[in-house]
Design a protein around this motif. Structure first.
Motif, mmCIF file in Angstrom:
data_model
loop_
_atom_site.group_PDB
_atom_site.id
_atom_site.type_symbol
_atom_site.label_atom_id
_atom_site.label_comp_id
_atom_site.label_asym_id
_atom_site.label_seq_id
_atom_site.Cartn_x
_atom_site.Cartn_y
_atom_site.Cartn_z
ATOM 1 N N CYS A 632 -13.405 2.760 -13.195
ATOM 2 C CA CYS A 632 -13.934 3.673 -12.262
ATOM 3 C C CYS A 632 -13.592 3.538 -10.863
ATOM 4 O O CYS A 632 -13.096 4.159 -10.074
ATOM 5 C CB CYS A 632 -15.391 3.802 -12.473
ATOM 6 S SG CYS A 632 -16.015 4.939 -11.370
ATOM 7 N N ALA A 633 -13.338 2.083 -10.584
ATOM 8 C CA ALA A 633 -12.873 1.711 -9.454
ATOM 9 C C ALA A 633 -11.429 1.971 -9.004
ATOM 10 O O ALA A 633 -11.269 2.406 -7.881
ATOM 11 C CB ALA A 633 -13.377 0.161 -8.991
ATOM 12 N N SER A 634 -10.927 1.716 -10.223
ATOM 13 C CA SER A 634 -9.223 2.046 -9.898
ATOM 14 C C SER A 634 -8.950 3.529 -9.848
ATOM 15 O O SER A 634 -8.252 3.673 -8.951
ATOM 16 C CB SER A 634 -8.599 1.522 -11.271
ATOM 17 O OG SER A 634 -8.672 0.085 -11.622
ATOM 18 N N MET A 635 -9.718 4.213 -10.526
ATOM 19 C CA MET A 635 -9.346 5.641 -10.286
ATOM 20 C C MET A 635 -9.961 6.176 -8.840
ATOM 21 O O MET A 635 -9.328 7.099 -8.238
ATOM 22 C CB MET A 635 -10.435 6.730 -11.500
ATOM 23 C CG MET A 635 -9.905 6.228 -12.699
ATOM 24 S SD MET A 635 -7.853 7.064 -13.154
ATOM 25 C CE MET A 635 -7.370 5.277 -13.037
ATOM 26 N N TRP A 636 -11.059 5.443 -8.337
ATOM 27 C CA TRP A 636 -11.311 5.862 -6.926
ATOM 28 C C TRP A 636 -10.291 5.595 -5.774
ATOM 29 O O TRP A 636 -9.913 5.958 -5.124
ATOM 30 C CB TRP A 636 -12.841 5.090 -6.665
ATOM 31 C CG TRP A 636 -13.140 5.111 -5.188
ATOM 32 C CD1 TRP A 636 -13.225 4.099 -4.339
ATOM 33 C CD2 TRP A 636 -13.294 6.351 -4.422
ATOM 34 N NE1 TRP A 636 -13.805 4.766 -3.116
ATOM 35 C CE2 TRP A 636 -13.837 6.266 -3.280
ATOM 36 C CE3 TRP A 636 -13.497 7.851 -4.967
ATOM 37 C CZ2 TRP A 636 -14.094 6.964 -2.330
ATOM 38 C CZ3 TRP A 636 -13.816 8.734 -4.045
ATOM 39 C CH2 TRP A 636 -14.146 8.379 -2.589
ATOM 40 N N TRP A 637 -9.799 4.156 -6.207
ATOM 41 C CA TRP A 637 -8.711 3.756 -5.212
ATOM 42 C C TRP A 637 -7.477 4.610 -5.207
ATOM 43 O O TRP A 637 -7.097 4.783 -4.298
ATOM 44 C CB TRP A 637 -8.387 2.325 -5.625
ATOM 45 C CG TRP A 637 -9.295 1.245 -5.492
ATOM 46 C CD1 TRP A 637 -10.381 1.271 -4.663
ATOM 47 C CD2 TRP A 637 -9.436 -0.016 -5.999
ATOM 48 N NE1 TRP A 637 -11.071 0.430 -4.508
ATOM 49 C CE2 TRP A 637 -10.634 -0.879 -5.432
ATOM 50 C CE3 TRP A 637 -8.477 -0.799 -6.951
ATOM 51 C CZ2 TRP A 637 -10.607 -2.188 -5.724
ATOM 52 C CZ3 TRP A 637 -8.883 -2.174 -7.237
ATOM 53 C CH2 TRP A 637 -10.170 -2.606 -6.861
ATOM 54 N N PHE A 638 -7.007 5.037 -6.578
ATOM 55 C CA PHE A 638 -6.030 6.079 -6.677
ATOM 56 C C PHE A 638 -6.238 7.069 -5.853
ATOM 57 O O PHE A 638 -5.547 7.610 -5.064
ATOM 58 C CB PHE A 638 -5.640 6.363 -8.165
ATOM 59 C CG PHE A 638 -4.443 7.313 -8.291
ATOM 60 C CD1 PHE A 638 -3.320 6.951 -8.108
ATOM 61 C CD2 PHE A 638 -4.863 8.606 -8.659
ATOM 62 C CE1 PHE A 638 -2.193 7.890 -8.271
ATOM 63 C CE2 PHE A 638 -3.899 9.682 -8.611
ATOM 64 C CZ PHE A 638 -2.784 9.135 -8.482
ATOM 65 N N PHE A 639 -7.319 7.807 -5.994
ATOM 66 C CA PHE A 639 -7.814 8.621 -5.337
ATOM 67 C C PHE A 639 -7.969 8.691 -3.709
ATOM 68 O O PHE A 639 -7.484 9.411 -3.020
ATOM 69 C CB PHE A 639 -9.419 9.180 -5.659
ATOM 70 C CG PHE A 639 -10.035 10.425 -4.774
ATOM 71 C CD1 PHE A 639 -9.773 11.910 -5.286
ATOM 72 C CD2 PHE A 639 -10.689 10.096 -3.721
ATOM 73 C CE1 PHE A 639 -10.308 12.880 -4.326
ATOM 74 C CE2 PHE A 639 -11.536 11.113 -3.234
ATOM 75 C CZ PHE A 639 -11.214 12.572 -3.201
ATOM 76 N N ALA A 640 -8.406 7.625 -3.361
ATOM 77 C CA ALA A 640 -8.348 7.182 -2.050
ATOM 78 C C ALA A 640 -6.870 6.942 -1.460
ATOM 79 O O ALA A 640 -6.572 7.547 -0.376
ATOM 80 C CB ALA A 640 -9.186 5.807 -1.826
ATOM 81 N N LEU A 641 -6.141 6.411 -2.188
ATOM 82 C CA LEU A 641 -4.835 6.329 -1.810
ATOM 83 C C LEU A 641 -3.911 7.647 -1.372
ATOM 84 O O LEU A 641 -3.560 7.760 -0.420
ATOM 85 C CB LEU A 641 -4.055 5.565 -2.871
ATOM 86 C CG LEU A 641 -2.406 5.501 -2.540
ATOM 87 C CD1 LEU A 641 -2.049 4.502 -1.458
ATOM 88 C CD2 LEU A 641 -1.679 5.050 -3.834
ATOM 89 N N ILE A 642 -4.249 8.580 -2.595
ATOM 90 C CA ILE A 642 -3.849 9.908 -2.402
ATOM 91 C C ILE A 642 -4.244 10.620 -1.059
ATOM 92 O O ILE A 642 -3.828 11.195 -0.347
ATOM 93 C CB ILE A 642 -4.178 10.954 -3.570
ATOM 94 C CG1 ILE A 642 -3.288 10.337 -4.807
ATOM 95 C CG2 ILE A 642 -3.616 12.296 -3.420
ATOM 96 C CD1 ILE A 642 -1.705 9.959 -4.638
ATOM 97 N N VAL A 643 -5.522 10.539 -0.871
ATOM 98 C CA VAL A 643 -6.440 11.317 0.272
ATOM 99 C C VAL A 643 -5.838 10.615 1.619
ATOM 100 O O VAL A 643 -5.534 11.472 2.606
ATOM 101 C CB VAL A 643 -7.969 11.176 0.126
ATOM 102 C CG1 VAL A 643 -8.613 11.618 1.253
ATOM 103 C CG2 VAL A 643 -8.312 12.015 -1.246
#
Length: 891
Positions: A632-643
């Protein structure tokens, strides 16, 4: 004055006395054929004979005896009869006559009788050269070359020839051929030469008016001496006797006329003559003639070097050439004039004639008309000098000399020529044409209370004032309001300032007047006083609208809401997953192998902190441990990177696009777009640049401007500037860079775009061959070299410091506080919020201390506040309570 017959009687008496003294001296009779009695030529003939007889260096063994015959130059039969009768008594030479037909008959008789025939009048070269012929008058071909050299030396590119007789065209044949090869400048311009024959009724005004109307300023006048004043007087009546018209008079007797008031006119009148009264040869001869006149008790005042006609001078020189030839062949054999008869064909002719005529053709001598030298084949005089004289207030002044070998040479230096030009400008008020255009010519605020030149101010006013001080002239301004000048394609006439000068209504024209090829065909220009080029006047780009929270604009409001929702949702999901998975529950005391309870570090507060640190790229001390929470944290990090990367990229593009940038940067940008219209002043030099350009881009742009017509083409610069200011970023105006520089200094909303499209200059216009052109140009050069022109431009172009436009910011990506101030607002709000929570925590802690220490809340507040104010303490004692206020792990 005694008659010529009396002079002849006295001459014969003196000759008789000489014969009594020396009976061995031979007399040779020479016959002079003249159209009338007591003419100046006849006097010169008789005076020359007597001078020869009194000069021992010319005739030791032979004395001349003159015989004067009056003939009708148009009656060839009578003339031939008189000549034949003269030959019967023995004649050594025939002088004259002036008529062409009579001259041909006399020449035929002389060739048959082997008698030298000497003429002193203009006569075209014959195809069949006579054997016994000498003409002291300059060779027509060589003389025509002299006239051509004089006209060329005066830098005339065109002229009008006014002639009286057809022989004048033959006399000026070389000049006509030399200029006939030049072509017209355009369909409406003058040819290089215009030939007009003077009317026979002595009313020359109609044709002189045509010359005036043609705007030709150069006139060659070929006519008899007795009508020169009539022609010039009528030229004065029609306005041709002004500063800008020049006359060359071909008559060799033009210097003998009293021009009266015409010599005080400012018109340049140039004449030519064969005699130089100041030469030593002429001075000596005239002194000898004065002695002869005194000895003979004659009063020949008409025979003066300054006023005697050229034919009389040539007659005198002809007799002297003949006497020199007699002297030359007299040293080898005796000379005697033998009787001849035109009727007796058996007579072979005069035995000494052939030797005498050949010696005359090779002899070189100095006379009243300069050095005499003859062509050995034709007998024409092929060497002579032409004195080039200019009419001044005090009479004719020598300015140059031409001869067939050395060509043109001057008798005055360049400085003397400049001094003459300066003196010619005195006692005249120059008319200076200009127009009201800032900053060149402006009306003073109180101009209604002023008169004359004092009403005006500006660059042109100061420039003309400085020039007037340099060349010592007075001037008066004359305003026009119809532009600098353009030519009507149908009529060929110019309007505006150029028209004023072209029509000779103004002596000078000065303003923002560009030197162009078309204008140069109508007027003359001085050296430039300002260099410039065509550029683009455009409005400065509008200041971008600033937003305190502009840092939020890279993402839309919905994206911000969705991102915040994702942040809260992820934190809650992570919290729930951490509660579910057993791997997130850890031993709080690693030293205890069998702990009584387990601890989960991913509380709701920690999950919110972890999610916030991740999206802000700051990290967190709390990290997930279970596989599920890590996914879950990895997906959030990927989302945070794109944003975050998308935000950074969009904000960079936003900052770049929001910079203050002009819609056009060069002229090519105008052609590539269709939203911005462009134009220039119609019919002026800028429009002419686009119309006549060979560059495809400029031709295309001119076609576009012509298509839109009056919607983009302006009538003056002011109208174009006003439109640029009114239609911001919707209209561009082509104009001279100097005017753009002036407008930009005073209008902070305007700017100059791109580089110069061309390179040209402003100059002062004046009529062709204006006598003051050189003086004005020299004054401009002096002002330029001294730096005064630059100082003058700074005076009228610069503005005071309080009116100067603010210095623009550098074109960079710097952010203004108005654009990023929202971040400071958020920071301040965050600090205030943190301070509020800190205060709440502080008050809550006071409550606990008051309960534990059994103190009143006020006492506990003072106790805690006192500790807080001790900033140097970094440790705090632990207060032990009897019961715990902490919630149990089961809560």
């Amino acid at each position: 004055m005694q008659s010529a017959a009396t002079a002849v009687v006295v001459l014969f008496l003196l000759s008789g006395f000489a014969d009594c003294a020396a009976e061995d001296v031979e007399r040779i009779t020479i016959v002079g054929l003249f159209p009338s009695e007591d003419s100046v030529e006849q006097m010169a003939f008789e005076l020359a004979i007597h001078k020869v007889n009194l000069d021992p260096t010319l005739s030791n063994d032979v004395k001349l005896e003159g015989r004067v015959e009056i003939v009708d130059i148009d009656d060839g039969y009578q003339t031939s009869k008189i000549v034949c009768e003269s030959l019967e008594s023995g004649v050594g030479a025939i002088f004259g006559p002036a008529g062409y037909e009579s001259s041909v008959i006399v020449q035929s008789i002389c060739d048959s009788m082997e008698i030298p025939h000497i003429e002193t009048h203009w006569k075209m070269n014959l195809r069949q050269q006579p054997n016994y012929y000498i003409n002291v008058y300059p060779d027509p071909v060589v003389l025509s070359r002299g006239y051509t050299a004089i006209v060329r030396d005066m830098d005339w590119t065109s002229f009008t020839l006014l002639y009286q007789r057809d022989e004048g065209l033959a006399r000026l044949q070389h000049l006509i051929q030399d200029y006939s090869g030049l072509t017209k400048l355009s369909d409406t311009e003058l040819s290089a030469i215009t030939i007009i024959k003077l009317s026979e009724n002595y009313d020359y005004r109609p044709m002189l008016k045509e010359v005036k109307k043609s705007l030709e300023s150069h006139i060659v006048l070929d006519c008899d001496t007795d009508i020169i004043l009539t022609v010039l007087g009528q030229a004065e009546d029609v306005g041709l006797m002004d500063d800008y018209h020049s006359f060359i008079i071909t008559s060799l007797d033009a210097h003998t006329i009293d021009y009266g008031h015409l010599q005080f006119k400012r018109t340049n009148i140039t004449a030519v003559k064969l005699i130089d009264p100041s030469s030593p040869t002429v001075t000596n001869i005239m002194a000898d003639l004065e002695f002869v006149q005194q000895r003979m008790n004659l009063n020949m005042e008409v025979f003066r070097a300054e006023t005697i006609t050229v034919n009389a001078l040539l007659m005198f020189d002809a007799v002297n050439v003949y006497a020199k030839a007699l002297r030359g062949i007299g040293g080898t054999k005796a000379i005697k004039a033998e009787p001849n008869s035109c009727a007796n064909r058996s007579i072979t002719g005069w035995s000494s004639g052939f030797s005498l005529i050949n010696f005359m053709r090779v002899v070189e001598t100095d006379g009243l008309t300069g050095k005499l030298r003859f062509d050995q084949d034709s007998g024409y005089r092929n060497y002579f000098t032409l004195e080039m004289v200019e009419l001044t207030n005090t009479g004719f002044k020598k300015i140059g000399v031409w001869d067939p070998q050395k060509e043109m040479s001057y008798t005055r230096t360049r400085n003397q020529m400049l001094d003459d030009l300066v003196n010619a400008n005195m006692n005249k008020t120059f008319i200076v044409a200009s127009k009201i255009t800032e900053p060149y010519m402006m009306l003073k605020e109180d101009h209604k209370n002023r008169v004359g030149n004092d009403k005006y101010e500006g660059y042109v006013v100061d420039l003309i004032h400085m020039i007037s001080e340099e060349i010592n002239i007075t001037y008066e301004f004359k305003l026009r309001n119809d532009g600098n000048g353009k030519k009507d394609k149908k009529t060929g006439k110019w309007d505006g300032l150029i028209g004023e000068v072209h029509e000779l209504r103004a002596d000078l024209a000065v303003c923002d007047l560009t030197i162009t090829h078309d204008r140069r065909t109508a007027v003359d220009f001085t050296t430039p006083f300002m260099n410039l080029g065509i550029s683009i006047l455009f409005s400065k780009p509008k200041e971008p609208e600033t937003n305190l929270f502009s840092f939020t604009q890279p993402l839309s409001f919905h994206v911000w809401v969705y991102t915040a929702t994702a942040y809260l949702g992820l934190s809650i999901i992570l919290y729930i997953l951490a509660r579910i998975t057993p791997n997130e529950w850890q031993n709080p005391h690693p030293c205890a192998s069998e702990p009584e309870e387990l601890e989960n570090s991913l509380s709701l507060i920690n999950c919110l902190w972890f999610s916030l640190g991740s999206i802000l790229c700051q990290g967190s001390e709390v990290l997930p441990r279970a596989f599920s929470t890590r996914v879950c944290a990895s997906m959030w990090w990927f989302f945070a990177l794109i944003v975050t990367q998308s935000y950074t990229a969009n904000w960079t593009a936003f900052l770049t696009s929001s910079r203050k940038e002009s819609a056009i940067k060069r002229v090519e940008d105008l052609d590539k777009q269709s939203t911005i219209k462009y134009g220039c002043v119609r019919g002026q030099s800028t429009a002419g640049f686009f119309e006549n350009s060979d560059v495809n881009l400029y031709q295309k742009m001119y076609s576009v401007m012509e298509t839109y017509g009056d919607t983009v083409m302006m009538y003056d610069n002011k109208q174009g500037v006003d439109r640029v200011k009114k239609e911001r970023e919707a209209y561009a105006f082509f104009m001279e860079s100097s005017t753009i520089e002036y407008e930009v200094q005073r209008n902070c909303d305007l700017t100059e775009v791109g580089t110069w499209l061309d390179n040209k200059a402003y100059g002062i216009a004046m009529p062709f061959n204006a006598p003051h052109r050189t003086a004005v140009s020299m004054a401009l050069l002096k002002l330029s070299e001294s730096g005064k022109l630059m100082e003058l431009k700074d005076k009228w172009w610069s503005v005071s410091e309080d009116k100067m436009c603010p210095i623009p910011k550098k074109d960079s990506a710097e952010l203004d506080v108005n654009e990023v101030g929202g971040m400071f607002v958020i920071l301040i709000l965050g600090c205030m919020l943190g301070f509020l929570f800190s205060l709440l925590e502080f008050l809550w802690n006071i409550r606990k201390v008051a309960v534990a220490e059994k103190l009143s809340p006020w006492e506990a507040f003072k106790l805690e506040l006192k500790f807080v104010l001790k900033c140097h303490h970094s440790t705090k004692p632990v207060r032990h309570t009897t019961y715990s206020d902490e919630p149990s792990s089961e809560d």
